[in-house]
Design a protein around this motif. Structure first.
Motif, PDB file in Angstrom:
ATOM      1  N   SER A   1      -0.518  -0.640   7.451  1.00 42.84           N
ATOM      2  CA  SER A   1       0.447  -1.485   6.750  1.00 42.84           C
ATOM      3  C   SER A   1      -0.166  -2.790   6.274  1.00 42.84           C
ATOM      4  O   SER A   1       0.387  -3.465   5.402  1.00 42.84           O
ATOM      5  CB  SER A   1       1.646  -1.777   7.664  1.00 42.84           C
ATOM      6  OG  SER A   1       1.283  -2.658   8.722  1.00 42.84           O
ATOM      7  N   LEU A   2      -1.317  -3.164   6.842  1.00 39.45           N
ATOM      8  CA  LEU A   2      -1.981  -4.405   6.433  1.00 39.45           C
ATOM      9  C   LEU A   2      -2.494  -4.331   5.000  1.00 39.45           C
ATOM     10  O   LEU A   2      -2.754  -5.362   4.382  1.00 39.45           O
ATOM     11  CB  LEU A   2      -3.154  -4.704   7.376  1.00 39.45           C
ATOM     12  CG  LEU A   2      -2.801  -4.939   8.847  1.00 39.45           C
ATOM     13  CD1 LEU A   2      -4.066  -4.994   9.688  1.00 39.45           C
ATOM     14  CD2 LEU A   2      -1.989  -6.218   9.013  1.00 39.45           C
ATOM     15  N   LYS A   3      -2.638  -3.126   4.480  1.00 35.60           N
ATOM     16  CA  LYS A   3      -3.173  -2.987   3.126  1.00 35.60           C
ATOM     17  C   LYS A   3      -2.238  -3.567   2.066  1.00 35.60           C
ATOM     18  O   LYS A   3      -2.656  -3.803   0.936  1.00 35.60           O
ATOM     19  CB  LYS A   3      -3.486  -1.522   2.834  1.00 35.60           C
ATOM     20  CG  LYS A   3      -4.648  -0.996   3.676  1.00 35.60           C
ATOM     21  CD  LYS A   3      -5.060   0.423   3.297  1.00 35.60           C
ATOM     22  CE  LYS A   3      -6.261   0.866   4.105  1.00 35.60           C
ATOM     23  NZ  LYS A   3      -6.691   2.241   3.763  1.00 35.60           N
ATOM     24  N   LYS A   4      -0.982  -3.815   2.444  1.00 38.09           N
ATOM     25  CA  LYS A   4      -0.068  -4.427   1.469  1.00 38.09           C
ATOM     26  C   LYS A   4      -0.475  -5.863   1.159  1.00 38.09           C
ATOM     27  O   LYS A   4       0.021  -6.453   0.196  1.00 38.09           O
ATOM     28  CB  LYS A   4       1.371  -4.372   1.976  1.00 38.09           C
ATOM     29  CG  LYS A   4       1.658  -5.250   3.177  1.00 38.09           C
ATOM     30  CD  LYS A   4       3.095  -5.088   3.644  1.00 38.09           C
ATOM     31  CE  LYS A   4       3.403  -5.994   4.837  1.00 38.09           C
ATOM     32  NZ  LYS A   4       4.787  -5.806   5.336  1.00 38.09           N
ATOM     33  N   TRP A   5      -1.373  -6.441   1.975  1.00 32.15           N
ATOM     34  CA  TRP A   5      -1.870  -7.792   1.701  1.00 32.15           C
ATOM     35  C   TRP A   5      -2.887  -7.812   0.558  1.00 32.15           C
ATOM     36  O   TRP A   5      -3.190  -8.869   0.029  1.00 32.15           O
ATOM     37  CB  TRP A   5      -2.495  -8.388   2.959  1.00 32.15           C
ATOM     38  CG  TRP A   5      -1.648  -9.428   3.625  1.00 32.15           C
ATOM     39  CD1 TRP A   5      -1.785 -10.788   3.541  1.00 32.15           C
ATOM     40  CD2 TRP A   5      -0.523  -9.210   4.471  1.00 32.15           C
ATOM     41  NE1 TRP A   5      -0.824 -11.420   4.290  1.00 32.15           N
ATOM     42  CE2 TRP A   5      -0.025 -10.475   4.868  1.00 32.15           C
ATOM     43  CE3 TRP A   5       0.125  -8.065   4.943  1.00 32.15           C
ATOM     44  CZ2 TRP A   5       1.066 -10.619   5.709  1.00 32.15           C
ATOM     45  CZ3 TRP A   5       1.212  -8.210   5.776  1.00 32.15           C
ATOM     46  CH2 TRP A   5       1.673  -9.464   6.141  1.00 32.15           C
ATOM     47  N   ILE A   6      -3.429  -6.643   0.187  1.00 31.69           N
ATOM     48  CA  ILE A   6      -4.391  -6.594  -0.917  1.00 31.69           C
ATOM     49  C   ILE A   6      -3.730  -7.141  -2.183  1.00 31.69           C
ATOM     50  O   ILE A   6      -2.623  -6.755  -2.535  1.00 31.69           O
ATOM     51  CB  ILE A   6      -4.894  -5.152  -1.148  1.00 31.69           C
ATOM     52  CG1 ILE A   6      -5.682  -4.674   0.072  1.00 31.69           C
ATOM     53  CG2 ILE A   6      -5.767  -5.071  -2.409  1.00 31.69           C
ATOM     54  CD1 ILE A   6      -6.091  -3.211   0.012  1.00 31.69           C
ATOM     55  N   GLY A   7      -4.399  -8.054  -2.842  1.00 37.78           N
ATOM     56  CA  GLY A   7      -3.866  -8.676  -4.047  1.00 37.78           C
ATOM     57  C   GLY A   7      -3.217 -10.028  -3.809  1.00 37.78           C
ATOM     58  O   GLY A   7      -2.911 -10.743  -4.775  1.00 37.78           O
ATOM     59  N   THR A   8      -3.015 -10.405  -2.532  1.00 36.26           N
ATOM     60  CA  THR A   8      -2.455 -11.727  -2.234  1.00 36.26           C
ATOM     61  C   THR A   8      -3.405 -12.812  -2.728  1.00 36.26           C
ATOM     62  O   THR A   8      -4.618 -12.739  -2.512  1.00 36.26           O
ATOM     63  CB  THR A   8      -2.234 -11.885  -0.717  1.00 36.26           C
ATOM     64  OG1 THR A   8      -1.352 -10.860  -0.268  1.00 36.26           O
ATOM     65  CG2 THR A   8      -1.643 -13.246  -0.397  1.00 36.26           C
TER      66      THR A   8
END
Length: 283
Positions: A7-14
């Protein structure tokens, strides 16, 4: 745990932006920390290559500090639920110069989040891509990797040491002490307890002593390369492979390529085990 890590991959692009300034006092203090006998800096002087590490420390309120001394996770960096965090390496491209007195703009983005299974358990690598812009345009592009690891297993055998990649033609021996670590951490506003809190680093994180800042060992390699480089450094990449412990000699080493257009660089500990490896390319 695996699902939580994915779920940490949703931080990609921050993304995150900030401003900082190359001040005379900061340059003077950095030179003193590195034991350099430089003239007192003045506005317009060239900012030494590699010293951009002193810019843009992460500044949060005291109430937002986590148990390891770093800012709590989940603001810009993802909230990785693994207890050990360390600097793993970087790749830096130098496009233009920075000068004393410059206002510098930083534009950062979480470029990647990788989950890997290592010898000691699960690891998460977070890659942060940063552009630094001076009043004259893009100066530096840096990709920095941060690794998060599980708590150590006290029964696990230590990994076999790696050896140096070659025979050193340049070498400097340094014996870091707690004061050097303190001064570097102060310059970079780094509160990570592994660099100054002996009970914490030995009893909680399981290391045998205080850990030399990964950014400091990288900076010492930059200093060696810059001192011997036949031309300005245009590309630099490094990888930290083993923690360095305070109180023993570090060997900062380098060997130029036959064409003098690049160099292999590395750091070994007092036992000859490889701790950092790097490559530099010259203009």
């Amino acid at each position: 745990m695996a699902q939580d890590l994915e779920s940490l991959k949703k931080w990609i692009g921050t993304k995150e932006t900030a401003l900082d300034y190359i001040t005379i006092p900061m340059v003077h203090r950095a030179a003193a920390m590195l034991d350099r006998d430089d003239p007192f800096p003045k506005v317009g002087d060239a900012f030494p290559i590699g010293w951009h590490a002193f810019l843009f420390p992460r500044v949060v309120r005291q109430s937002q500090i986590g148990p390891d001394g770093h800012p709590e996770r989940g603001d810009f960096l993802p909230p990785v639920p693994l207890p050990r965090r360390m600097f793993a390496g970087k790749r830096v491209t130098f496009h233009g110069d920075l000068r004393v007195g410059d206002e510098v703009r930083r534009e950062s983005v979480i470029h990647n989040v990788e989950i890997k299974q290592g010898r000691t358990g699960e690891m998460v690598f977070v890659t942060v891509k940063t552009d630094m812009l001076s009043p004259r345009g893009l100066a530096i592009t840096e990709e920095q990797k941060i690794v998060y690891r599980e708590a150590p297993d006290p029964k696990a055998p230590p990994p076999p040491p790696q050896t140096a990649p070659g025979k050193a033609m340049w070498e400097k021996v340094i014996k870091p002490d707690p004061v050097l670590l303190f001064r570097y951490s102060a310059l970079t506003f780094n509160g990570h307890r592994i660099h100054y809190d002996l009970p914490y680093v030995t009893q909680v994180e399981g290391y045998p002593g205080l850990i030399v800042n990964g950014g400091l060992s990288t900076l010492l390699v930059f200093e060696l390369a810059r001192r011997h480089a036949p031309a300005p450094i245009v590309l630099f990449s490094s990888r930290n492979v083993k923690p360095l412990i305070v109180g023993s000699n570090l060997h900062i080493c380098g060997a130029p390529a036959a064409d003098n257009k690049s160099a292999k660089l590395w750091v070994t500990n007092h036992e000859g085990a490889l701790a950092l490896t790097a490559d530099a390319e010259f203009a």
